[in-house]
Design a protein around this motif. Structure first.
Motif, PDB file in Angstrom:
ATOM      1  N   ASN A 186       0.826  -1.200   0.000  1.00  0.00           N
ATOM      2  CA  ASN A 186       0.000   0.000   0.000  1.00  0.00           C
ATOM      3  C   ASN A 186       0.863   1.254   0.000  1.00  0.00           C
ATOM      4  O   ASN A 186       0.535   2.244  -0.669  1.00  0.00           O
ATOM      5  N   GLY A 187       1.983   1.230   0.724  1.00  0.00           N
ATOM      6  CA  GLY A 187       2.899   2.368   0.705  1.00  0.00           C
ATOM      7  C   GLY A 187       3.474   2.614  -0.677  1.00  0.00           C
ATOM      8  O   GLY A 187       3.620   3.765  -1.110  1.00  0.00           O
ATOM      9  N   TRP A 193       0.724   6.845  -6.575  1.00  0.00           N
ATOM     10  CA  TRP A 193      -0.472   7.691  -6.655  1.00  0.00           C
ATOM     11  C   TRP A 193      -0.109   9.154  -6.463  1.00  0.00           C
ATOM     12  O   TRP A 193      -0.585  10.031  -7.198  1.00  0.00           O
ATOM     13  N   GLN A 194       0.739   9.449  -5.484  1.00  0.00           N
ATOM     14  CA  GLN A 194       1.152  10.825  -5.228  1.00  0.00           C
ATOM     15  C   GLN A 194       1.983  11.381  -6.386  1.00  0.00           C
ATOM     16  O   GLN A 194       1.801  12.531  -6.780  1.00  0.00           O
ATOM     17  N   GLU A 195       2.864  10.558  -6.931  1.00  0.00           N
ATOM     18  CA  GLU A 195       3.679  10.990  -8.067  1.00  0.00           C
ATOM     19  C   GLU A 195       2.806  11.281  -9.285  1.00  0.00           C
ATOM     20  O   GLU A 195       3.035  12.252 -10.007  1.00  0.00           O
ATOM     21  N   THR A 200       0.114  15.294 -12.889  1.00  0.00           N
ATOM     22  CA  THR A 200      -1.059  15.695 -13.665  1.00  0.00           C
ATOM     23  C   THR A 200      -1.740  16.939 -13.100  1.00  0.00           C
ATOM     24  O   THR A 200      -2.800  17.341 -13.611  1.00  0.00           O
ATOM     25  N   SER A 201      -1.173  17.539 -12.062  1.00  0.00           N
ATOM     26  CA  SER A 201      -1.792  18.730 -11.458  1.00  0.00           C
ATOM     27  C   SER A 201      -1.197  20.001 -12.061  1.00  0.00           C
ATOM     28  O   SER A 201      -0.076  19.998 -12.570  1.00  0.00           O
TER      29      SER A 201
END
Length: 201
Positions: A186-187, A193-195, A200-201
């Motif tokens: 999960n880590g 997910w954070q990357e 994409t932000s």
């Protein structure tokens, strides 16, 4: 009898290998495959699906420091895959995770993404079966031992409590193993997910 056992073992191993192979395939047909065990939601700054797709390469692949994201225009879906070889700890557990993302446009006109964390069906099924066998076996022994009068004597009580304690110890170490493996996988997925979110932000 031995031949039947070997055939059953080969069948189970083949099913596990096929399940893991299909689970890890970078294709639209297999991205929703796997046992769902959690979810995440985030709102993006991208105004449209086309703007989100622009972050991906011509083949729909966005390389990330610890994995990759794959864009599938059909249905507006994204597959997140962590690469354990890119982490400091390269150990691969028996419960790998991937993220199946669905992109939707909310009433404010912005994009909202829903990520479902998935693990192979065989990993979930074998884990559940193992806990049921150990827990059910321990409970069944206690009931049959008690009905047979095993707890009528001090020696019987010591034997019965010893077996129960052994079963509880096995269950405890099994829970610790699954919890640690989930924390590792999960880590890794959260890191990817954070990357992806930052890219994409």
């Amino acid at each position: 009898m031995i031949a039947a056992g070997l055939f059953a073992a080969c069948l189970i191993v083949g099913f596990v290998v096929l399940d893991w192979w299909y689970f890890g395939r970078p294709e639209r047909q297999s991205m929703m495959y796997g046992c769902p065990i959690g979810s995440m939601t985030v709102e993006l700054t991208a105004p449209s699906s086309d703007a989100l797709a622009a972050h991906f390469g011509p083949n729909g692949v966005l390389p990330l420091p610890h994995g990759r994201a794959l864009w599938f225009p059909e249905g507006g879906r994204i597959l997140l895959q962590a690469d354990c070889r890119k982490f400091a700890s390269r150990f691969r557990t028996a419960w790998p995770l991937k993220g199946s993302i669905e992109v939707r446009q909310n009433i404010e006109g912005r994009l909202t993404v829903f990520c479902t964390k998935r693990t192979p069906w065989t990993s979930a099924a074998i884990t559940l079966l193992w806990f049921l066998l150990v827990g059910g076996g321990s409970l069944g022994f206690v009931m049959s031992f008690g009905f047979a009068g095993g707890f009528a004597s001090m020696a019987g009580m010591m034997l019965g409590f010893g077996i129960v304690a052994l079963g509880g110890l096995v269950l405890f170490f099994g829970l610790v193993t699954v919890a640690m493996a989930y924390r590792i996988e999960n880590g890794r997925l959260l890191q990817v997910w954070q990357e992806w979110h930052e890219a994409t932000s």
